[in-house]
Scaffold this motif. Structure first.
Motif, short mmCIF file in Angstrom:
data_model
loop_
_atom_site.label_atom_id
_atom_site.label_comp_id
_atom_site.label_asym_id
_atom_site.label_seq_id
_atom_site.Cartn_x
_atom_site.Cartn_y
_atom_site.Cartn_z
N THR A 1 -48.35 45.04 8.38
CA THR A 1 -48.04 44.05 9.40
C THR A 1 -47.63 44.78 10.66
OG1 THR A 1 -46.73 42.11 9.94
CG2 THR A 1 -45.62 43.85 8.72
N THR A 2 -47.71 44.09 11.75
CA THR A 2 -47.24 44.66 13.00
C THR A 2 -45.98 43.93 13.41
OG1 THR A 2 -48.65 43.17 14.27
CG2 THR A 2 -49.55 45.35 13.71
N GLY A 3 -45.23 44.53 14.30
CA GLY A 3 -43.98 43.93 14.75
C GLY A 3 -43.09 45.02 15.29
N ASN A 4 -42.12 44.62 16.11
CA ASN A 4 -41.31 45.65 16.76
C ASN A 4 -39.92 45.77 16.18
OD1 ASN A 4 -40.13 43.34 17.67
ND2 ASN A 4 -40.55 43.68 19.85
N SER A 5 -39.63 45.11 15.07
CA SER A 5 -38.30 45.25 14.48
C SER A 5 -38.33 46.36 13.43
CB SER A 5 -37.86 43.94 13.83
OG SER A 5 -38.50 43.76 12.58
N PRO A 6 -37.17 46.95 13.12
CA PRO A 6 -37.13 47.96 12.06
C PRO A 6 -37.62 47.41 10.72
CG PRO A 6 -35.13 48.07 13.37
CD PRO A 6 -35.87 46.84 13.81
N GLY A 7 -37.28 46.15 10.42
CA GLY A 7 -37.73 45.57 9.15
C GLY A 7 -39.24 45.47 9.07
N ARG B 1 -43.85 55.11 22.35
CA ARG B 1 -43.30 56.23 21.59
C ARG B 1 -41.78 56.12 21.48
NH1 ARG B 1 -45.19 61.23 20.11
NH2 ARG B 1 -47.17 60.69 21.11
N MET B 2 -41.12 55.76 22.57
CA MET B 2 -39.66 55.67 22.55
C MET B 2 -39.20 54.56 21.59
SD MET B 2 -36.98 54.99 25.66
CE MET B 2 -37.35 56.60 26.39
N THR B 3 -39.87 53.40 21.64
CA THR B 3 -39.46 52.29 20.77
C THR B 3 -39.69 52.64 19.31
OG1 THR B 3 -39.94 50.64 22.49
CG2 THR B 3 -39.84 49.86 20.21
N LEU B 4 -40.85 53.23 19.01
CA LEU B 4 -41.13 53.60 17.62
C LEU B 4 -40.09 54.59 17.11
CD1 LEU B 4 -43.04 53.55 15.12
CD2 LEU B 4 -44.09 55.61 16.11
N PHE B 5 -39.79 55.60 17.91
CA PHE B 5 -38.84 56.62 17.46
C PHE B 5 -37.44 56.03 17.27
CE2 PHE B 5 -41.19 60.72 18.89
CZ PHE B 5 -42.29 60.31 18.15
N GLU B 6 -37.07 55.06 18.11
CA GLU B 6 -35.78 54.40 17.94
C GLU B 6 -35.75 53.63 16.62
OE1 GLU B 6 -35.35 51.93 21.33
OE2 GLU B 6 -34.51 53.51 22.61
N ARG B 7 -36.85 52.90 16.33
CA ARG B 7 -36.92 52.14 15.08
C ARG B 7 -36.88 53.08 13.87
NH1 ARG B 7 -35.85 48.93 18.39
NH2 ARG B 7 -37.04 47.09 19.01
N LEU B 8 -37.63 54.15 13.95
CA LEU B 8 -37.63 55.11 12.85
C LEU B 8 -36.26 55.74 12.66
CD1 LEU B 8 -41.05 57.00 13.22
CD2 LEU B 8 -40.33 55.49 11.36
N ASP B 9 -35.59 56.05 13.76
CA ASP B 9 -34.27 56.65 13.65
C ASP B 9 -33.30 55.71 12.94
OD1 ASP B 9 -32.28 58.75 14.38
OD2 ASP B 9 -31.41 57.09 15.51
N THR B 10 -33.42 54.41 13.24
CA THR B 10 -32.57 53.42 12.56
C THR B 10 -32.85 53.42 11.07
OG1 THR B 10 -32.50 52.00 14.53
CG2 THR B 10 -32.03 50.96 12.41
N GLY C 1 -29.40 43.00 7.69
CA GLY C 1 -28.49 44.00 7.15
C GLY C 1 -28.20 45.09 8.15
N LEU C 2 -29.20 45.50 8.89
CA LEU C 2 -29.00 46.54 9.90
C LEU C 2 -28.09 46.04 11.02
CD1 LEU C 2 -32.65 47.91 10.10
CD2 LEU C 2 -30.67 49.09 9.13
N ARG C 3 -28.30 44.78 11.42
CA ARG C 3 -27.43 44.22 12.48
C ARG C 3 -25.99 44.09 11.99
NH1 ARG C 3 -31.98 40.82 13.25
NH2 ARG C 3 -30.98 39.19 12.01
N GLU C 4 -25.83 43.68 10.74
CA GLU C 4 -24.49 43.54 10.19
C GLU C 4 -23.76 44.87 10.15
OE1 GLU C 4 -22.32 42.04 6.04
OE2 GLU C 4 -24.47 41.71 6.35
N ARG C 5 -24.45 45.90 9.72
CA ARG C 5 -23.84 47.22 9.67
C ARG C 5 -23.51 47.73 11.08
NH1 ARG C 5 -23.81 50.27 5.00
NH2 ARG C 5 -23.84 48.84 3.23
N ALA C 6 -24.45 47.47 12.01
CA ALA C 6 -24.20 47.92 13.38
C ALA C 6 -23.01 47.19 13.98
CB ALA C 6 -25.44 47.69 14.23
N GLY C 7 -22.90 45.88 13.69
CA GLY C 7 -21.78 45.11 14.21
C GLY C 7 -20.46 45.52 13.61
N ALA C 8 -20.52 46.05 12.37
CA ALA C 8 -19.30 46.50 11.71
C ALA C 8 -18.97 47.93 12.06
CB ALA C 8 -19.45 46.34 10.20
N GLY C 9 -19.81 48.54 12.89
CA GLY C 9 -19.54 49.91 13.30
C GLY C 9 -20.09 50.94 12.35
N GLY C 10 -20.93 50.50 11.35
CA GLY C 10 -21.51 51.43 10.40
C GLY C 10 -22.76 52.05 10.98
#
Length: 404
Positions: A13-19, A44-53, A387-396
């Protein structure tokens, strides 16, 4: 209202979210960053950001270098599924099969133990959860991502709760998932056992659609899988063919038998393993070798013919490519032969000419089916992103699926 559940097989599938990116990575074994750029159309920047997450969450990893490209070898990106496991609790009328599986449903360790599904739900769950805990404790380097529970009753596709079931008094409304999640803080999914079997059988036969699977043992149930999706029905009762009233099962002048549901003339009242044993004066119990007790009985043939006639109506409605007969009675050659003959006699030839009717060869199809449901839920793009947003919001900084 949701009436379908997917098997959880990853699809490109395509899409710009990490999920969404993770879903794409799971769709095949190896990707390079360049291939992901081409497939997603991301910068390239968006993909690398998603991959880093995803890297920081432990959801993907680098797995060596791709083949020769004429330049610097590109690193391969893979889903980090190694060591992640699912606990499956498959509860039948008198037996529980508890298994720890990998994400594909392959059993790593398992145990079978006697239970009485009509007993107090808290006691039954304590028994199977203790067996599950022992199996999990015997592993090493594993992360539990979810628990799948298969039950011989209807499960609502909306609430995920067990609906009233004749063979499970006292279970209606019991907080099964909450009780299990209190022990293991991971997603807990419930499904009807026959439908879980159907998902497992479909996984054994990729590309076969529609597929009808029947679990024929102490009870009789069925599941329908269409293009990888499981038919659940409006209120979770799809496939409950054991309580269809049938005709032609009574000897001349005899009254139709009373079913455990309180009605008379149900298929299960004639043909289920429970009914076959009771007609022999045997009270069903965990110690029964059901197939050995009834394999040579003439009323097994008669019951199988009634099952076949019932399935003929389903064939006319669904037009399946394959019917798989499973369970301790469904696998018997005499049952397969009688069911096939009855289906072909009652349904139109154009529906049965290429129809395959076979015995199950899967060892534990419910485990495969439940693992697929759990995995599909845990790694659903929206669930991953939440889950990623929850962890980010909790400072994880990481968002590994929780487990022990």
């Amino acid at each position: 209202m949701t009436a379908l559940r997917t098997t959880g097989r990853p699809a490109a599938t395509t899409g710009n979210s990490p999920g969404r990116l993770l879903q794409l990575i799971r769709s095949r074994d190896d990707w390079t960053r360049q291939q992901l750029l081409a497939e997603t159309g991301l910068s390239r920047m968006t993909l690398f950001e998603r991959l880093d997450t995803l890297f920081r969450a432990g959801l993907v990893h680098e797995a060596g270098a791709a083949g020769p490209t004429g330049g610097r070898p590109a690193a391969l990106i893979r889903f980090a599924g190694q060591g992640r496991v699912v606990l499956v609790l498959d509860l039948d009328h008198h037996t529980a099969r508890v298994a720890v599986t990998d994400l594909t449903g392959h059993s790593l360790r398992e145990r079978e133990l006697p239970v009485d599904i009509a007993g107090p739900p808290a006691e039954v769950l304590t028994t199977v959860c203790e067996a599950g805990a022992a199996l999990l404790a015997s592993g090493a380097g594993e992360t539990l991502v979810g628990v799948g529970v298969a039950l011989p009753g209807p499960v609502s596709p909306v609430t995920g709760l067990l609906r009233p079931a004749t063979v499970m008094p006292g279970w209606d409304g019991f907080p099964i998932a909450a009780v299990i999640a209190a022990r293991w803080p991971v997603p807990v999914l419930l499904e009807n056992d026959a439908r879980a079997h159907a998902l497992g059988e479909a996984a054994e036969r990729p590309g076969t659609t529609p597929l009808v699977a029947v679990k024929y043992a102490h009870g009789i149930g069925a599941g329908v899988v269409l293009d990888g999706a499981l038919l659940c029905g409006f209120d979770g009762a799809a496939g409950d063919i054991g309580h269809i009233r049938v005709t032609g099962g009574d000897p001349a002048g005899s009254a139709a038998p009373v079913c455990r549901c309180g009605r008379t003339g149900c298929l299960a009242a004639y043909a289920s393993g429970y009914a076959l044993l009771r007609r022999r004066g045997v009270t069903p119990s965990p110690s029964d070798d059901l197939a050995a007790r009834v394999a040579a009985a003439p009323d097994l043939r008669a019951g199988a013919r009634l099952l076949g006639r019932t399935l003929a109506g389903l064939v006319a409605l669904v037009n399946p490519q394959t019917i798989v007969l499973g369970g301790s009675l469904g696998r018997l050659p005499v049952v397969v032969d009688e069911v096939a003959a009855a289906v072909r006699a009652d349904a139109l030839e154009r529906l049965t000419g290429d129809l395959e009717i076979v015995a199950s060869t899967a060892r534990h199809p419910a485990a495969v089916g439940m693992a697929a449901l759990v995995t599909g839920h845990v790694y659903d793009p929206e669930v991953v992103d939440a889950g990623l947003r929850e962890r980010a919001g909790a400072g994880g900084s990481a968002a590994r699926p929780s487990g022990r």
